[in-house]
Design a protein around this motif. Sequence first.
Motif, PDB file in Angstrom:
ATOM      1  N   GLU A  82      10.621  57.278-101.618  1.00  0.00           N
ATOM      2  CA  GLU A  82      11.553  56.149-101.439  1.00  0.00           C
ATOM      3  C   GLU A  82      10.839  54.808-101.395  1.00  0.00           C
ATOM      4  O   GLU A  82      11.472  53.755-101.411  1.00  0.00           O
ATOM      5  N   SER A 142       8.929  45.402 -96.417  1.00  0.00           N
ATOM      6  CA  SER A 142      10.376  45.359 -96.646  1.00  0.00           C
ATOM      7  C   SER A 142      10.686  44.487 -97.866  1.00  0.00           C
ATOM      8  O   SER A 142      11.459  44.891 -98.750  1.00  0.00           O
ATOM      9  N   MET A 143      10.068  43.292 -97.924  1.00  0.00           N
ATOM     10  CA  MET A 143      10.360  42.434 -99.080  1.00  0.00           C
ATOM     11  C   MET A 143       9.816  43.046-100.374  1.00  0.00           C
ATOM     12  O   MET A 143      10.459  42.989-101.427  1.00  0.00           O
ATOM     13  N   ASP A 144       8.653  43.675-100.281  1.00  0.00           N
ATOM     14  CA  ASP A 144       8.057  44.285-101.469  1.00  0.00           C
ATOM     15  C   ASP A 144       8.978  45.372-102.025  1.00  0.00           C
ATOM     16  O   ASP A 144       9.260  45.430-103.223  1.00  0.00           O
ATOM     17  N   ILE A 145       9.487  46.229-101.141  1.00  0.00           N
ATOM     18  CA  ILE A 145      10.349  47.335-101.558  1.00  0.00           C
ATOM     19  C   ILE A 145      11.684  46.805-102.107  1.00  0.00           C
ATOM     20  O   ILE A 145      12.262  47.353-103.038  1.00  0.00           O
ATOM     21  N   GLU A 146      12.155  45.700-101.518  1.00  0.00           N
ATOM     22  CA  GLU A 146      13.414  45.104-101.965  1.00  0.00           C
ATOM     23  C   GLU A 146      13.279  44.389-103.307  1.00  0.00           C
ATOM     24  O   GLU A 146      14.266  43.889-103.842  1.00  0.00           O
ATOM     25  N   GLY A 147      12.037  44.289-103.813  1.00  0.00           N
ATOM     26  CA  GLY A 147      11.819  43.565-105.074  1.00  0.00           C
ATOM     27  C   GLY A 147      11.913  42.064-104.878  1.00  0.00           C
ATOM     28  O   GLY A 147      12.254  41.328-105.808  1.00  0.00           O
ATOM     29  N   GLY A 148      11.601  41.580-103.653  1.00  0.00           N
ATOM     30  CA  GLY A 148      11.641  40.132-103.375  1.00  0.00           C
ATOM     31  C   GLY A 148      10.621  39.406-104.223  1.00  0.00           C
ATOM     32  O   GLY A 148       9.657  40.006-104.716  1.00  0.00           O
ATOM     33  N   LYS A 191       6.707  46.017-109.911  1.00  0.00           N
ATOM     34  CA  LYS A 191       6.350  45.121-108.798  1.00  0.00           C
ATOM     35  C   LYS A 191       5.890  43.770-109.307  1.00  0.00           C
ATOM     36  O   LYS A 191       5.186  43.709-110.323  1.00  0.00           O
TER      37      LYS A 191
END
Length: 288
Positions: free
Chosen positions: A88, A157-163, A239
């Motif tokens: 995930e 969190s931001m990395d996973i959200e594609g921020g 990423k």
Amino acid sequence: MSFKDELACRSEAFNGYLEEALSGPFDCPDILADAVRYSALAGGKRIRPVLTLEVTKIFGGNQKEVLPLALALEMIHTYSLIHDDLPEMDDDDLRRGKPTNHVVFGQAQAVLAGDALLNLAVETVLSGIPKEEENYLEAARILFHASGINGMIGGQSMDIEGGRDLNYINSHKTGALLTAAVLCGAVATLGAEAMEIEPLKRYAEAVGEAFQLVDDVLDVEGSTEELGKETGSDEKNDKITSVSLYGLDETKNRIKELQKQAHLALDTINYDTKFLADLADYICERNS
Ligand code: GRG
């Protein structure tokens, strides 16, 4: 002794302490204890605890007293890698040259092994509180702040959200824990008000950003054999990285600039910072 041999020697010594700290016995199913030890004792460069112990040594602090903070840093780092590798999150099958934790123990136990390492980190720090506790507790606060919602977890969190805020992602996901590794040793030894803290912070921030940029470059140019993990993971997961935004050449130039900044910061500190300078060079020039 060469810098690389010296680093290997120090990580070897640290491995002994970590093994002891994770020797249990734990009151839990064998699979969980095995999962915790599997990843934590799988090797790894041990850069964070080595930084903490070196900074403590430079300022004449008590390395034995600071060891629980160094152990906690590596436990937190290892938990973050176990969770980061989950399907995930970054969905990786290889880490530290071995199949990732969830591949061996299943996703549920891998999540729990990461959780368990975080809790063990807290227990280790709490059980190491010395008599003169004020500086140690401030160092502990720095560590848990940097690894929490305002630091590494926020960045992940931001990395996973594609921020898209690359500076936020890099300074939080990777930089925060490396900066904490440097500050822990200094604050535990000198206190948070010491004049050396600011330049050390500049050093750590430069090294932390460079660490991530080198990781981005190695994900494109490195070898699975040397890295002990699959390459091409950033592209696979779509990423944003310094390489995807600015290209390889600009990223490499920025790494050189950060290397210079790290040295300049150390130049203002009136103690023997040679090992820290060599470590900055190693991080900026590493291929594994
Ligand atoms: C899951 C909360 C949570 C956070 C994950 C570790 C992390 C945050 C993301 C990993 C993504 C990544 C590979 C970032 C590059 C920087 C990094 C942390 C590399 C791995 O650290 P090393 O090279 O690993 O120090 P070893 O195995 O040597 O300890």
